[in-house]
Motif scaffolding. Structure first.
Motif, short mmCIF file in Angstrom:
data_model
loop_
_atom_site.label_atom_id
_atom_site.label_comp_id
_atom_site.label_asym_id
_atom_site.label_seq_id
_atom_site.Cartn_x
_atom_site.Cartn_y
_atom_site.Cartn_z
N VAL A 31 0.84 -1.20 0.00
CA VAL A 31 0.00 0.00 0.00
C VAL A 31 0.87 1.25 0.00
N MET A 32 1.89 1.27 0.88
CA MET A 32 2.76 2.44 0.97
C MET A 32 3.52 2.69 -0.33
N VAL A 33 4.06 1.63 -0.92
CA VAL A 33 4.83 1.79 -2.16
C VAL A 33 3.93 2.27 -3.29
N LYS A 34 2.71 1.74 -3.36
CA LYS A 34 1.78 2.17 -4.41
C LYS A 34 1.42 3.64 -4.26
N LYS A 35 1.47 4.14 -3.03
CA LYS A 35 1.14 5.55 -2.78
C LYS A 35 2.36 6.46 -2.90
N GLY A 36 3.50 5.88 -3.31
CA GLY A 36 4.67 6.70 -3.57
C GLY A 36 5.73 6.70 -2.48
N THR A 37 5.52 5.94 -1.41
CA THR A 37 6.53 5.85 -0.36
C THR A 37 7.73 5.08 -0.90
N THR A 38 8.92 5.55 -0.61
CA THR A 38 10.12 4.84 -1.07
C THR A 38 10.23 3.48 -0.38
N HIS A 39 10.95 2.59 -1.02
CA HIS A 39 11.12 1.24 -0.48
C HIS A 39 11.65 1.27 0.95
N ILE A 40 12.75 2.00 1.15
CA ILE A 40 13.39 1.96 2.47
C ILE A 40 12.52 2.60 3.54
N LYS A 41 11.75 3.62 3.15
CA LYS A 41 10.86 4.26 4.10
C LYS A 41 9.73 3.30 4.50
#
Length: 228
Positions: A38-48
């Motif tokens: 969900v986070m990655v799809k919303k633009g959050t970086t991998h490491i974050k």
């Protein structure tokens, strides 16, 4: 440790442990894998996303399970040892083989393994020394909930893993009241010191997952020895 323990008690507490272990697996695998996606799809970086998930695991796995141990009335640490061994292997082996659980593991950071070790060390020592889980639950709560909040705040403010006094302030807001409510002055003082200690890493292999629970436990132990 086995003195006065019946087979019925050991079976009951083993069943409790199996349920808690399943809960940890649910948090670590489907839940945080879902939050990662969900986070990655919303633009959050991998490491974050990885570091948000690590803190979710801190809170929902490490923190919740530590609280459930006394609430379920465990009378021995023996039945939680197999769970700790399995969790140690489950977190350590991916680093050793290079096949990381990518949604929460960082190849440059093995601190989740230290988390498992210190969780077990503090909880078991608390029971062995005091015959009371609470003296382990409090330091583990500092490591799980306090450090968890710290990491979430830092992660929200920065795009890389780093230390920030804003995070430590957030941690103190959690740990000092929790320590005060459960153990009074010793708990509050331990929570304050833990919030400061979390800011520093003595060595690359001695991270806050080691120093926070260790320092907290030693402070509480010191207060007990002086009868406070």
């Amino acid at each position: 440790m086995l003195e006065g323990l019946s087979t019925e008690v050991l079976i009951k507490e083993s069943i409790y442990t199996a349920i808690l272990f399943i809960w940890v697996l649910i948090v670590v695998i489907p839940l945080t894998k879902f939050t990662y996606n969900v986070m990655v799809k919303k633009g959050t970086t991998h490491i974050k996303a990885v570091y948000y998930n690590r803190k979710i695991i801190h809170i929902l796995a490490g923190g919740v399970v530590s609280i459930m141990i006394p609430l379920l009335g465990y009378t021995t640490p023996l039945t939680i040892i197999p769970m700790l061994i399995l969790l140690f292997l489950a977190t350590y082996i991916p680093h050793k083989t290079g096949k990381l659980l990518y949604w929460f593991q960082d190849p440059d950071n093995i601190n989740e393994v230290n988390f498992v070790i210190m969780w077990g060390a503090v909880m078991i020592t608390s029971w062995v020394v005091f015959k009371d889980w609470v003296y382990g639950v409090v330091p583990v709560a500092f490591m799980s909930f306090g450090d968890g909040i710290t990491g979430i705040v830092r992660n929200a403010l920065y795009n890389k893993r780093n230390k920030s006094w804003f995070g430590n302030l957030a941690m103190a807001i959690v740990t000092v009241p929790v320590g005060q409510i459960i153990l009074g002055l010793p708990g509050a003082f331990a929570g304050l010191v833990a919030s400061i200690v979390e800011h520093f890493e003595i060595h690359s292999k001695i991270d806050d997952n080691i120093t926070v629970p260790l320092v907290s436990f030693l402070i509480i132990l010191g207060f007990r020895l002086f009868g406070i």
